[in-house]
Structure formats: structure tokens, C-alpha cells
Design a protein around this motif. Structure first.
Motif, PDB file in Angstrom:
ATOM      1  N   VAL A 302       0.836  -1.205   0.000  1.00 49.19           N
ATOM      2  CA  VAL A 302       0.000   0.000   0.000  1.00 49.19           C
ATOM      3  C   VAL A 302       0.872   1.256   0.000  1.00 49.19           C
ATOM      4  O   VAL A 302       0.617   2.208  -0.752  1.00 49.19           O
ATOM      5  N   THR A 303       1.927   1.278   0.827  1.00 47.22           N
ATOM      6  CA  THR A 303       2.752   2.487   0.923  1.00 47.22           C
ATOM      7  C   THR A 303       3.559   2.727  -0.350  1.00 47.22           C
ATOM      8  O   THR A 303       3.755   3.873  -0.744  1.00 47.22           O
ATOM      9  N   LYS A 304       4.016   1.665  -1.026  1.00 47.72           N
ATOM     10  CA  LYS A 304       4.744   1.855  -2.287  1.00 47.72           C
ATOM     11  C   LYS A 304       3.820   2.369  -3.384  1.00 47.72           C
ATOM     12  O   LYS A 304       4.197   3.226  -4.187  1.00 47.72           O
ATOM     13  N   ILE A 305       2.598   1.842  -3.425  1.00 47.02           N
ATOM     14  CA  ILE A 305       1.638   2.342  -4.411  1.00 47.02           C
ATOM     15  C   ILE A 305       1.356   3.815  -4.151  1.00 47.02           C
ATOM     16  O   ILE A 305       1.303   4.631  -5.086  1.00 47.02           O
ATOM     17  N   ALA A 306       1.203   4.187  -2.874  1.00 45.28           N
ATOM     18  CA  ALA A 306       0.973   5.588  -2.529  1.00 45.28           C
ATOM     19  C   ALA A 306       2.171   6.453  -2.923  1.00 45.28           C
ATOM     20  O   ALA A 306       2.011   7.582  -3.409  1.00 45.28           O
ATOM     21  N   THR A 307       3.377   5.928  -2.745  1.00 47.50           N
ATOM     22  CA  THR A 307       4.590   6.674  -3.131  1.00 47.50           C
ATOM     23  C   THR A 307       4.605   6.970  -4.625  1.00 47.50           C
ATOM     24  O   THR A 307       4.825   8.107  -5.053  1.00 47.50           O
ATOM     25  N   GLY A 308       4.407   5.924  -5.438  1.00 48.72           N
ATOM     26  CA  GLY A 308       4.415   6.117  -6.883  1.00 48.72           C
ATOM     27  C   GLY A 308       3.300   7.031  -7.347  1.00 48.72           C
ATOM     28  O   GLY A 308       3.499   7.864  -8.239  1.00 48.72           O
ATOM     29  N   TYR A 309       2.121   6.892  -6.755  1.00 44.96           N
ATOM     30  CA  TYR A 309       0.977   7.737  -7.126  1.00 44.96           C
ATOM     31  C   TYR A 309       1.302   9.202  -6.839  1.00 44.96           C
ATOM     32  O   TYR A 309       1.070  10.078  -7.676  1.00 44.96           O
ATOM     33  N   TRP A 310       1.854   9.463  -5.642  1.00 41.34           N
ATOM     34  CA  TRP A 310       2.171  10.851  -5.266  1.00 41.34           C
ATOM     35  C   TRP A 310       3.249  11.438  -6.169  1.00 41.34           C
ATOM     36  O   TRP A 310       3.138  12.580  -6.628  1.00 41.34           O
ATOM     37  N   GLY A 316       2.774  15.690 -12.807  1.00 39.40           N
ATOM     38  CA  GLY A 316       1.739  16.035 -13.759  1.00 39.40           C
ATOM     39  C   GLY A 316       1.245  14.874 -14.606  1.00 39.40           C
ATOM     40  O   GLY A 316       0.657  15.088 -15.671  1.00 39.40           O
ATOM     41  N   ILE A 317       1.455  13.643 -14.146  1.00 38.63           N
ATOM     42  CA  ILE A 317       1.006  12.468 -14.888  1.00 38.63           C
ATOM     43  C   ILE A 317      -0.485  12.241 -14.627  1.00 38.63           C
ATOM     44  O   ILE A 317      -0.990  12.496 -13.532  1.00 38.63           O
ATOM     45  N   GLY A 318      -1.209  11.733 -15.616  1.00 37.92           N
ATOM     46  CA  GLY A 318      -2.632  11.436 -15.473  1.00 37.92           C
ATOM     47  C   GLY A 318      -2.889  10.323 -14.476  1.00 37.92           C
ATOM     48  O   GLY A 318      -1.967   9.609 -14.050  1.00 37.92           O
ATOM     49  N   GLU A 319      -4.165  10.145 -14.139  1.00 40.82           N
ATOM     50  CA  GLU A 319      -4.505   9.220 -13.053  1.00 40.82           C
ATOM     51  C   GLU A 319      -4.104   7.783 -13.364  1.00 40.82           C
ATOM     52  O   GLU A 319      -3.594   7.074 -12.501  1.00 40.82           O
ATOM     53  N   ARG A 320      -4.310   7.343 -14.583  1.00 37.42           N
ATOM     54  CA  ARG A 320      -3.928   5.974 -14.922  1.00 37.42           C
ATOM     55  C   ARG A 320      -2.422   5.767 -14.770  1.00 37.42           C
ATOM     56  O   ARG A 320      -1.964   4.743 -14.258  1.00 37.42           O
ATOM     57  N   GLY A 321      -1.637   6.744 -15.221  1.00 40.95           N
ATOM     58  CA  GLY A 321      -0.187   6.654 -15.073  1.00 40.95           C
ATOM     59  C   GLY A 321       0.255   6.667 -13.621  1.00 40.95           C
ATOM     60  O   GLY A 321       1.236   6.016 -13.253  1.00 40.95           O
ATOM     61  N   ARG A 322      -0.485   7.389 -12.762  1.00 45.35           N
ATOM     62  CA  ARG A 322      -0.150   7.408 -11.334  1.00 45.35           C
ATOM     63  C   ARG A 322      -0.298   6.023 -10.721  1.00 45.35           C
ATOM     64  O   ARG A 322       0.578   5.561  -9.968  1.00 45.35           O
ATOM     65  N   TRP A 323      -1.395   5.348 -11.057  1.00 46.98           N
ATOM     66  CA  TRP A 323      -1.605   4.003 -10.514  1.00 46.98           C
ATOM     67  C   TRP A 323      -0.562   3.038 -11.061  1.00 46.98           C
ATOM     68  O   TRP A 323      -0.068   2.154 -10.332  1.00 46.98           O
ATOM     69  N   ARG A 324      -0.214   3.177 -12.342  1.00 46.42           N
ATOM     70  CA  ARG A 324       0.806   2.289 -12.902  1.00 46.42           C
ATOM     71  C   ARG A 324       2.157   2.507 -12.226  1.00 46.42           C
ATOM     72  O   ARG A 324       2.876   1.547 -11.947  1.00 46.42           O
ATOM     73  N   ALA A 325       2.502   3.754 -11.953  1.00 49.32           N
ATOM     74  CA  ALA A 325       3.768   4.045 -11.279  1.00 49.32           C
ATOM     75  C   ALA A 325       3.800   3.408  -9.891  1.00 49.32           C
ATOM     76  O   ALA A 325       4.797   2.787  -9.495  1.00 49.32           O
ATOM     77  N   GLY A 326       2.700   3.540  -9.149  1.00 45.97           N
ATOM     78  CA  GLY A 326       2.662   2.957  -7.813  1.00 45.97           C
ATOM     79  C   GLY A 326       2.749   1.451  -7.838  1.00 45.97           C
ATOM     80  O   GLY A 326       3.521   0.842  -7.070  1.00 45.97           O
ATOM     81  N   GLY A 327       1.995   0.811  -8.726  1.00 43.86           N
ATOM     82  CA  GLY A 327       2.027  -0.643  -8.789  1.00 43.86           C
ATOM     83  C   GLY A 327       3.369  -1.194  -9.219  1.00 43.86           C
ATOM     84  O   GLY A 327       3.792  -2.264  -8.764  1.00 43.86           O
ATOM     85  N   THR A 328       4.088  -0.467 -10.058  1.00 41.31           N
ATOM     86  CA  THR A 328       5.378  -0.943 -10.554  1.00 41.31           C
ATOM     87  C   THR A 328       6.447  -0.920  -9.475  1.00 41.31           C
ATOM     88  O   THR A 328       7.367  -1.748  -9.486  1.00 41.31           O
TER      89      THR A 328
END
Length: 423
Positions: A302-310, A316-328
Motif C-alpha cells: 500500500v505504501t509503495k503504491i501511494a509513493t508512486g501515485y504521489w 503532472g502524470i494522469g490518473e492511470r499513469g499514477r496508478w501504474r507508477a505505484g504498482g510498478t
């Protein structure tokens, strides 16, 4: 007789590692968990303990750590590191706060003490650059807009190792405040000096090391790395940090040539390192710490996903890219094991090694899954919780939907545009 048994054991180990790597490649996942499981199977308390080759595997594991950090340093130039420090420093602070703190708190709640807390903080903090790079390539996301954000977070974590590892080495060695402070000052001074030299004289150093003969280039770079790593360890600075700094100092064609030549050696000795860590972990010690490892893995996913999302949102990345960054960013791997291995070798806490092994096994498997599925799952949840309003009824004699202006088309068309831009 001993040498014959040594050759047989080493041949079996290396052949087995090759087969495990082939199996992992066929099914598209990291071989790290298979290497760890192989070490557990053939270590003390396992199915068939390896005795004759234990000393070689120990030395090979140390070389594996050195090569991992050298190759990491070759990926970056000094200018890249300075730029990332300036632009992505806030993301690094958020990454540390969200992911190192849970590990430290877990160690303190388990009653392991402050030194184990520092160790476990590092284990939960550092993502696996190797696993993440492979996942990005497998998913075809190298050119995505969120990928530079992911790489920036990884670069900051790698840079932090130059500060964290000397502190850890001093702590596990039982060094006092004065000795530990001196060690840290030496490490920071060395890192700063190498960055300055690399920025101003990197081309000169690369020309000195450069050679058109691959054999000579391999020997010079590998020998220089081992020499600097040994000197660093002699002055109580981590050998891994010394290797990392050598990689930073090399640039251009020399770095590319060294990367090509040393990649097979890195893969071999890194695999030996993971086996060695498993060899030193009793399989019977994992079940008692499996539940804490599961809780810690769930929390830090959860904390890594939150890190990537933030971090992606800040860029300035869109919402889909934010979730992808966190999951990766979820995967942990080689450096978590390196950190735990330093503590296990020093005898900090008997249960620390099994917990780290279980934790890495869980997240090195979960990482590719979260990279692939976090974004679509988040999209479905968003649509369930916030369904789009129904489109207004079109007039009987009005224009067809495809002929309507863009500002009155259904919301789904607008929603798909970011995906095409980010893919």
C-alpha cells in the motif's frame, strides 16, 4: 577427494541455477524467488546440505553484491545523479517516510531493538531495480510518461545506499558514536569526491580505463572494482558503496562496454549470492515469522503504491499513469537481501534473515502482479464508486453521435484519450 566433491557440487549448483533461470524466463517472472528457494533447500536444515562448496559460495556471494552495485553505478552518470537529486528530492523523502518507517516500527514491535529496526527499515524501503526494469520491458512501458518518475525514485533509492550502507555497517559492527560518525563522514566524503571527480574528469578516467580489447577492458574494470571495494571495506565503508562509486566514475563507451562484458558475470555471482543467503537461512525458521512477513508485505504494498501515485501526480502524470507508477514500484529483491545479509552475517537478530527471506519472496512475486493489475482494478473501483452520469437524450432529428462536436460526446471517449497518450 575434497576438490573432486567441490567440482561436483559447484557444477550441480551452477547447472541448477541455469535451469531455474530458464524456467523463470519461460513463465515471465523474476528468478530471484527460485534462487532463494534453492538456497533454502540445500542449506543447513534443508534437503541436501552443501558442505564442500560453502567457502566458494560465500566468496562468490560477496563478489555478487559488488557486481550488482557496480552495474547499478554504470547505469548513471554523475550529471544524471545531480539532476535527479535536485528535481526529485521530495519524492525521495516521501518514499523513505512511507516505506522505511513501517519496517522500523515492525522491528521495534517485535522487540528486536534499534539496530534491527534500521536493518528492517532498509529491507522494506528499497525497491528492486532489476525486477522493475524487467517488468517495464515485459509490459512495454519503457516509453510511458510515468516511467521517468519510476526511474527517478529508483535512482534516489540507489543514491541513498551510499549513505545508508556505511551507517548500517557501523551499527551492526557495534561501532560507537564517534567511530560510526567517522565512518559516515568518510563515506559521504568519498561519495562527494567521486561525484566531483566524475563531473570534471570523468572523460579522462574513462580514457585511462578504455581499451579496444574486450579482455583487457574486462580485467581492468573488474580488478579496479574489487580493489576499490576492498579498500572501502578496509576503512569500514561498505564494499558495495565502493563498487557503486566506481560505476559512477566510468561513463560513455567505457561504461557501455563494461556493462556488456560484466553482465554475464553479474548474473552468475548475483545468483550465487541469493543461493548463499538461502543457504544461511534454516527453512524451519520461516513459518514462525510468516504471519509478520505477510502483514509487513501488505502494509508496504500500500505504501509503495501511494509513493508512486504521489510522485507521478507531482510530475503532472494522469490518473492511470499514477496508478501504474505505484504498482510498478512494489517489488523488493536484490538490495533488500543485501541489507538483510549484512545483518545476518553480523548476527544481529536470528529471526531477521527468515523474515527478510519470506518478505522478499512475497513481494518479488507480488510486484509484477501489482504492476499489471493495480491500474485496471483502480479504474473499475472508480467507476463503481463514481459512476458517470447518463448521457442526455439526443433529439429525435438531431445529428448522429459520431457527428456531434467533441465537447458533447460521451465521457468514455474523453477517458480513453489519456491511455493513448501514456501508452
Amino acid at each position: 577427494m575434497h576438490s573432486t566433491l567441490l567440482l561436483i557440487e559447484l557444477g550441480a549448483v551452477i547447472l541448477g541455477l541455469g535451469l531455474l533461470g530458464r524456467i523463470a524466463g519461460r513463465y515471465g517472472f523474476s528468478p530471484i524467488p527460485l534462487y532463494l528457494l534453492a538456497g533454502l533447500a540445500f542449506g543447513h536444515g534443508g534437503l541436501l546440505p552443501l558442505d564442500a562448496s560453502e567457502e566458494f559460495v560465500s566468496v562468490g556471494a560477496e563478489i555478487g553484491v559488488i557486481l550488482l552495485l557496480l552495474m547499478l553505478g554504470l547505469e548513471y552518470t554523475a550529471a544524471d545523479l545531480v539532476t535527479n537529486l535536485k528535481t526529485q528530492f521530495p519524492a525521495g523523502i516521501v518514499d523513505f517516510a512511507l516505506n522505511a518507517v513501517p519496517g522500523a516500527l515492525a522491528a521495534l514491535l517485535l522487540g528486536w531493538g534499534p539496530v534491527a529496526a534500521v536493518v528492517l527499515a532498509g529491507v522494506t524501503w528499497i525497491s528492486s531495480s532489476g525486477v522493475i526494469a524487467k517488468v517495464l520491458g515485459d509490459l512495454g512501458r519503457i516509453g510511458n510518461r510515468e516511467t521517468p518518475v519510476i526511474l527517478s525514485v529508483l535512482v534516489l533509492e540507489d543514491l541513498s545506499m551510499a549513505v545508508y550502507l556505511p551507517i548500517l555497517t557501523a551499527l551492526v559492527a557495534g561501532a560507537g558514536l564517534v567511530t560510526g560518525s567517522i565512518t559516515l563522514v568518510i563515506a559521504l566524503g568519498a561519495a562527494g569526491a567521486v561525484l566531483v571527480v566524475a563531473l570534471r574528469f570523468g572523460r579522462v578516467i574513462s580514457q585511462f580505463v578504455s581499451s579496444d580489447d574486450p579482455e583487457k577492458l574486462l580485467l581492468v574494470v573488474f580488478g579496479l572494482t574489487l580493489l576499490v571495494a576492498g579498500i572501502a571495506q578496509q576503512v569500514q565503508v561498505s564494499a558495495a558503496v565502493g563498487a557503486f562509486l566506481v560505476g559512477i566514475a566510468l561513463s560513455g563507451e567505457v561504461a557501455e562496454g563494461a556493462h556488456t562484458l560484466l553482465s554475464p558475470l553479474r548474473d552468475l555471482f548475483a545468483a550465487v549470492f541469493f543461493v548463499f543467503f538461502g543457504l544461511n537461512t534454516d527453512p524451519a525458521s520461516i513459518p514462525p515469522v510468516l504471519f509478520p512477513a505477510l502483514l509487513l508485505a501488505a502494509a508496504t504494498i500500500v505504501t509503495k503504491i501511494a509513493t508512486g501515485y504521489w510522485a507521478a501526480r507531482r510530475a503532472g502524470i494522469g490518473e492511470r499513469g499514477r496508478w501504474r507508477a505505484g504498482g510498478t514500484l512494489v517489488a523488493r529483491g536484490e538490495f533488500s537481501i543485501v541489507i538483510a545479509g549484512i545483518a545476518v552475517t553480523a548476527g544481529v537478530q536470528p529471526e531477521l534473515g527468515p523474515l527478510a527471506t519470506a518478505y522478499v519472496l512475497l513481494l518479488v512475486i507480488a510486484g509484477p502482479l501489482t504492476a499489471r493489475y493495480v491500474e485496471p482494478v483502480a479504474g473499475r473501483l472508480r467507476r463503481v464508486l463514481n459512476p458517470p452520469p447518463p448521457p442526455p437524450p439526443s433529439p429525435v432529428d438531431g445529428p448522429a453521435a459520431e457527428d456531434q462536436p467533441a465537447d458533447v460526446r460521451p465521457a468514455e471517449a474523453e477517458e480513453e484519450a489519456p491511455r493513448r497518450r501514456l501508452a
